[in-house]
Enzyme design. Structure first.
Site, PDB file in Angstrom:
ATOM      1  N   GLN A   1       7.593   2.631  -5.911  1.00  0.00           N
ATOM      2  CA  GLN A   1       8.597   3.451  -5.200  1.00  0.00           C
ATOM      3  C   GLN A   1       9.916   3.448  -5.961  1.00  0.00           C
ATOM      4  OE1 GLN A   1       7.584   5.155  -2.553  1.00  0.00           O
ATOM      5  NE2 GLN A   1       5.606   4.108  -2.607  1.00  0.00           N
TER       6      GLN A   1
ATOM      7  N   TYR B   1       0.810  -1.228   0.000  1.00  0.00           N
ATOM      8  CA  TYR B   1       0.000   0.000   0.000  1.00  0.00           C
ATOM      9  C   TYR B   1       0.848   1.284   0.000  1.00  0.00           C
ATOM     10  CZ  TYR B   1      -0.321  -0.312   5.295  1.00  0.00           C
ATOM     11  OH  TYR B   1      -0.107  -0.396   6.630  1.00  0.00           O
ATOM     12  N   GLU B   2       0.207   2.400  -0.195  1.00  0.00           N
ATOM     13  CA  GLU B   2       0.889   3.701  -0.382  1.00  0.00           C
ATOM     14  C   GLU B   2       1.825   3.678  -1.575  1.00  0.00           C
ATOM     15  OE1 GLU B   2      -1.213   5.535   1.622  1.00  0.00           O
ATOM     16  OE2 GLU B   2       0.234   6.777   0.601  1.00  0.00           O
ATOM     17  N   GLY B   3       1.442   2.957  -2.643  1.00  0.00           N
ATOM     18  CA  GLY B   3       2.339   2.768  -3.795  1.00  0.00           C
ATOM     19  C   GLY B   3       3.190   1.545  -3.567  1.00  0.00           C
TER      20      GLY B   3
END
Lengths: 569, 569
Positions: A434, A427-429
């Site tokens: 990243q 999650y969060e990319g």
């Protein structure tokens, strides 16, 4: 499953490895002096150890449930959340104008790590609120700020991020949620969102959803997306929760881990919302929220790693099995168990230093408005996120392994860390995203920010060569290899970079980890810090060279594989 | 969750990479000609795909339960087990004298992999029976053989291994279960055993426990341990299940994965048993069983990896997200997703080849009584076990990652592979123990077996240099680096070896994997095999050099860490 916040580790890192003391010399963070920092860390440690850690197991065993449209959270979560709110911790880095403490991201990062080590499922709730606070501070109108920020900062209300839709995960631009103007300054938001963390709950009196949606004239893709504040209860004239908004929880997900965190499918059915930032400016506002959250998620990985390490260390100290080289004793004295424990500890130190350095760069940028610090923070964010979460998974898996057969039994607790950690690289990319961010956006400066950082690494190693040659020489050599790989990388096309992005990011993290270990050894050349640095530099740093070979292997060989080549049976 | 047994992969490996055809030229395995092998693989594929795979999810969702002292297995498990038994598959490698097929371990290894890919929790039941059959063939009296082997081979009865006790896990010699002679040739066995896989169930009419216990005059440690056959129901005069023996299931474990496999705490309360092998010869008999089982567990890891790969590949082919370098399309065309899929496929090919080569060495040893083949099998067993299971964990984790957020949702199925695989590096001797076996017992020949194998690797690379220089040169170089590390290793003391054992084993597996990929490329120099070999050799093989640096880092730095150094907070 006792957990002890690593307060002494943070102190050492801030005092001896990172130039944290410089912050208190700035106007922005004048309050973050040694005394305050110390008090904050100690107080947070107490909260995490005594209030949050004790509910971690219950969150796993008794997940949140949806009953008659309302989410009931795990036993003990409400009072633990309220203790967090009462401590003012939601606002640790928030603007004092709205009740925040205005303290550095560096401390916030330490807090996020400690809370995640104590109870990852619960920590997600304040983490999301933090991100929302930051997005509102930067992008909301004064009116929205005045209405929402005090409530979010005090923890009376909580915040969520509503990005993902079934067909729009990593590709946010594919979203179809719509917003139309009501004519009174508000908008009607309609659509379905999935994977909404803490999308509903019973721990606070209101839930404030930041929702990405498209206005009728919004362009396709990310350029046509706007951000809206859509609260569960519409604030009444006194700013208190009033009328129920037209949004509901459709269902909760049944997940591999973080069972105590309610992951909601949300339906917005003409729900009333207010624009945050400009029309079609949703992505910019979202990125503010995500950069904060990305470092926060990196800290989550580190927190789980720390908790898993403590758990495994305790087992290894107690469990007697076989004859060790030091006699009949606990398994901590078997060479391979020591290898695992030393690896875990050395990995955690390294990535914790990276995360704090990232937070500190954000703080220096804020305090001095210096583009170099801004670039440093931007460079370190994907590394802190991806490597922090990878280490979370790897260390928690080693924690299971150290327990042997007991590690596979759920009652032992080691498996929970292993399950909980597994979401963090996603999650969060995802960590792939990243890494692509690192080799893409973050190298649009031709690698300048990277070279500047590598120069610092080499200068530090150069200065330590006489005193600590065994440690300093390999660090200097590795930085040089990374510099060469970076020079190669910035000359490649996007897809060649992407094909090597993940190994490149990890290699970068290895070099940075070694750098911070070397700094620790310089501060403690005859002590435990130098001994641990030796483990990292001798055993873990060398991985960078294999990784950089892989990073440079290129995309061609991957695309040479036809769909049939990849078929299996 | 459809699964397709990789029958074509096995065929390719047997025909083009391994010298499997030689087996049919021996007297022992004359029946294992190409036609029979083909028919067996096809038939097994059908069983795994059509009968076993369909019950895999039910085993996860509806674990075995203990009701009134009796274990009820997951829905569909009984009929799936009976299909395995009716096919005669329990006896694939068993002695034809007692109803077995007498086919090679190589085929058995392929079978174990396919069954594990289809349903790991269920496959454990036949795997345990196989091990018991082999132990009885080698060590039991003619009477016991005549009584038990036909029942186990037909699958009418199943077998278990009862080694572990709460204080005796990896240290089997610490066990306290006792056996005393009854005076009629039988013994009374008393004690508690834990982690007993398929210790009870309702899929067959009897459960035969092989139990390690100590006779009254048994020496402490492993030298005083004997092995006993302790059936749940005592065979009556007709050899059918008769009187209930004095043993019971105390409880079932609540585990991270393989929920469909009942893991029992067993209590033996003066249960009647018969000695297998000599008094105090229990460990020798146990090792027979464990060597078989170790390769079998390696195959389990590969099977789960294959299933996870198929699952992730299918998702990556269907899921459209963002713009790829090949246009708007499925995520399989994103460079990093391709990197993961290619890595998964290349890893699976490599470790599958290692496992089959290990089985083939066992077969060649049996067929020709050649000590070199014996040594080769002994060398490859810990590598096949540890690396097969590590790859099982790594590939199933990549499978979760490719699914993004969906991978963390249990309904998707990717998480089950990730959870199920996690036991395999632990049981049948942890992977740390496998690595210590490799650098310890398996190097007691001064490294001769290793050097002999590396010579073959180098000769193969040497011969391919002109045709396939890009692939052959790195393989030759890597083999040479491994040879040097091995020369260094055999000159070290035990603890120095142990401190580097895990990275050494993995480096060995990297070189072997590259060797088999090269052989595949030689067979298909312009095709898919060569393209996949390039991925492995360019991207994965280079890891060996970093691993060998770690393998040579020594024990001193690990023992320099004091207990306080390892403390955390």
């Amino acid at each position: 499953m006792p957990y002890t916040s690593p307060v002494a580790e943070f102190r050492f890192l801030l005092d001896h490895v990172l130039a944290y003391a410089k912050l208190a010399q700035t106007e922005t963070f004048a309050e973050a002096d040694a005394e305050t920092t110390d008090a904050i860390l100690t107080e947070l440690g107490r909260l995490c150890d005594d209030v949050m850690a004790p509910v971690n197991r219950a969150g796993d065993l008794t997940p949140a449930v949806l009953e008659n449209g309302i989410v009931r959270t795990s036993p003990g979560f409400k009072s633990a959340y309220q203790a967090i709110a009462e401590g003012g911790w939601l606002g640790i880095s928030a603007d004092p104008e709205f009740g925040g403490m205005g303290l550095p991201q560096t401390l916030n990062t330490a807090m996020n790590e400690m809370m995640s080590g104590a109870c990852l499922a619960l920590q997600l709730c304040p983490l999301l609120s933090q991100g929302q606070i930051e997005a509102l501070e930067h992008h909301a109108s004064d009116e929205l700020k005045a209405l929402y920020l005090p409530k979010l900062t005090s923890g009376a209300w909580t915040g969520t991020m509503n990005l993902t839709e079934p067909q729009a995960g990593s590709d946010v631009g594919a979203l179809t949620t719509k917003a139309t103007a009501n004519g009174d300054g508000s908008y009607a938001v309609t659509g379905q969102k999935i994977f909404i963390t803490w999308g509903d709950h019973d721990v606070a009196e209101n839930v404030c959803h930041l929702v990405l949606a498209r206005l009728p004239d919004g362009a396709p893709g990310t350029r046509g997306i706007s951000l809206f504040m859509v609260p569960k209860f519409l604030p009444d004239e006194g700013g208190n929760p009033g009328e129920r908004n037209d949004l509901r929880v459709v269902s909760l997900e049944h997940k591999l881990g973080i069972h105590g965190s309610p992951t909601c499918v949300m339906s917005f059915e003409g729900a009333k919302g207010w624009l945050v930032g400009k029309e079609n400016g949703g992505m910019a506002a979202m990125f503010t929220m995500m950069n904060n959250a990305r470092l926060g998620v990196g800290a989550q990985g580190i927190g789980v790693a720390e908790a898993a390490y403590q758990h495994a260390l305790s087992y290894a100290q107690d469990r007697v099995q076989g004859k060790t080289p030091l006699g009949k004793g606990a398994i901590i004295d078997h060479a391979d168990v020591r290898r695992m424990l030393a690896t875990m500890k050395a990995e955690i130190f390294a990535v914790r230093a990276i995360a704090l350095a990232c937070g500190l760069s954000m703080d220096m940028a804020k305090a001095g408005n210096d583009p170099h610090w801004q670039a440093r923070a931007a460079l370190l964010t994907p590394i802190a996120k991806a490597h922090g979460t990878d280490i979370g998974c790897e260390v928690s898996s080693m924690g299971v392994q150290i327990h042997g057969g007991m590690g596979f039994i759920e009652e032992t607790g080691a498996a929970q860390f292993f399950r909980d950690a597994r979401i963090t690289p996603i999650y969060e990319g995802t960590n792939g995203i990243q890494a692509m961010d690192l080799v893409g956006r973050k190298m649009m400066d031709g690698g300048e920010a990277a070279f500047r950082l590598l120069q610092e690494v080499e200068d530090c190693a150069e200065n330590a060569r006489t005193q600590l040659a065994e440690l300093a020489n390999p660090v200097w050599d590795a930085a040089e290899t990374l510099r060469e790989a970076t020079e190669w990388l910035v000359a490649q096309d996007a897809n060649t970079r992407n094909a090597g992005a993940v190994p490149y990011l990890r290699a970068f993290a290895r070099v940075l980890g070694a750098h911070y270990h070397l700094k620790a050894a310089i501060a403690d050349p005859q002590g435990a810090r130098a001994r641990l640095a030796k483990v990292f530099i001798d055993r873990i740093l060398p991985e960078h060279s294999s990784l950089l070979v892989q990073a440079r292997a290129g995309a061609e060989q991957l695309y040479a594989l036809s769909p049939e080549d990849l078929e299996s049976a």
